[in-house]
Design a protein around this motif. Structure first.
Motif, PDB file in Angstrom:
ATOM      1  N   TYR A  62      -4.688  -1.935  -4.932  1.00 29.71           N
ATOM      2  CA  TYR A  62      -3.482  -2.685  -4.710  1.00 29.71           C
ATOM      3  C   TYR A  62      -2.659  -3.202  -5.866  1.00 29.71           C
ATOM      4  N   GLU A  91     -14.614   0.112   0.839  1.00 27.59           N
ATOM      5  CA  GLU A  91     -13.320   0.795   0.669  1.00 27.59           C
ATOM      6  C   GLU A  91     -12.855   1.207  -0.650  1.00 27.59           C
ATOM      7  N   LYS A 115       0.794  -1.117   0.066  1.00 25.43           N
ATOM      8  CA  LYS A 115       0.038  -0.010   0.086  1.00 25.43           C
ATOM      9  C   LYS A 115       0.893   1.223   0.073  1.00 25.43           C
ATOM     10  N   GLY A 118     -10.433   0.304  -2.325  1.00 25.77           N
ATOM     11  CA  GLY A 118      -8.726   0.481  -2.362  1.00 25.77           C
ATOM     12  C   GLY A 118      -8.056   0.078  -3.479  1.00 25.77           C
ATOM     13  N   ASN A 131      -8.487  -3.485  -7.867  1.00 24.14           N
ATOM     14  CA  ASN A 131      -9.117  -2.977  -6.768  1.00 24.14           C
ATOM     15  C   ASN A 131      -9.804  -3.802  -5.584  1.00 24.14           C
ATOM     16  N   ASP A 163      -8.951  -4.687   0.569  1.00 21.40           N
ATOM     17  CA  ASP A 163      -9.640  -4.049   1.395  1.00 21.40           C
ATOM     18  C   ASP A 163      -9.854  -4.601   2.951  1.00 21.40           C
ATOM     19  N   HIS A 213      -8.175   5.281  -3.008  1.00 19.14           N
ATOM     20  CA  HIS A 213      -9.486   4.721  -2.534  1.00 19.14           C
ATOM     21  C   HIS A 213     -10.668   5.181  -3.697  1.00 19.14           C
TER      22      HIS A 213
END
Length: 182
Positions: free
Chosen positions: A157, A153, A4, A155, A144, A148, A72
């Motif tokens: 990655y 969320e 991250k 996020g 994505n 999470d 995000h």
């Protein structure tokens, strides 16, 4: 391993990644597809594979993808994330599954597990939408939701290619060059 990175990208500050997806399916006349004997429609750019193992424009796309890692706002918006990575505001397809079907119909789908850098990689998740991520090399994709901590969320990655299959029990479909509607 999930990496991250923190980045306040322009997509987040502009809200592009925070808008719910629109159900707008691209018709076959809207896609930038061609056959070996036909030329591309006006306004379309179709990347093709190269001897270097990456697609034209892949360096810029991968750099953009890595800048998005840690951001995000892409909850269930994999097709939008992949399009944003390739400099597009949206994919022009209703879903990743529809985009894959269009790649199959247009002859741009490849079913092997050796995507070039920058390729869109597709999975059947057992639902109607499927999943797409962008291959960045070394067995990794930018995807994505996969890391999470809580639903919603969204996020982004950098993960091993195989994590989509092992964590979500998704079936790998193949890869395609980033062909989008105009």
């Amino acid at each position: 391993m999930i990496i991250k990175l923190v980045l306040a990208g322009a997509l987040l500050t502009s809200g592009i990644g925070l808008v719910a997806p629109l159900a707008v399916a691209a018709s076959s006349s809207d896609t930038c597809a061609s056959t070996p004997t036909a030329s591309l429609p006006a306004g379309c750019r179709e990347p093709v594979g190269s001897d270097s193992g990456s697609l034209p424009g892949a360096d810029e796309a991968v750099a953009r993808a890595l800048r998005l890692v840690g951001s995000h706002g892409y909850y269930q918006l994999c097709a939008r994330l992949a399009a944003n990575i390739w400099g597009r505001p949206h994919s022009g397809y209703y879903s990743a599954a529809e985009q894959w079907r269009q790649m199959v119909v247009s002859g741009n789908a490849h079913r092997d597990r050796k995507p070039p850098v920058g390729a869109l990689v597709f999975w059947d998740t057992g639902g109607v939408f499927g999943h797409v991520a962008v291959y960045v090399g070394d067995g990794r994709v930018v995807s994505n939701d996969i890391g999470d901590d809580f639903p919603g969320e969204g996020g982004v990655y950098l993960v091993d290619f195989s994590l989509v299959e092992s964590k979500w029990h998704a079936a790998y479909l193949g890869w395609a060059p980033p062909i989008y509607s105009t």
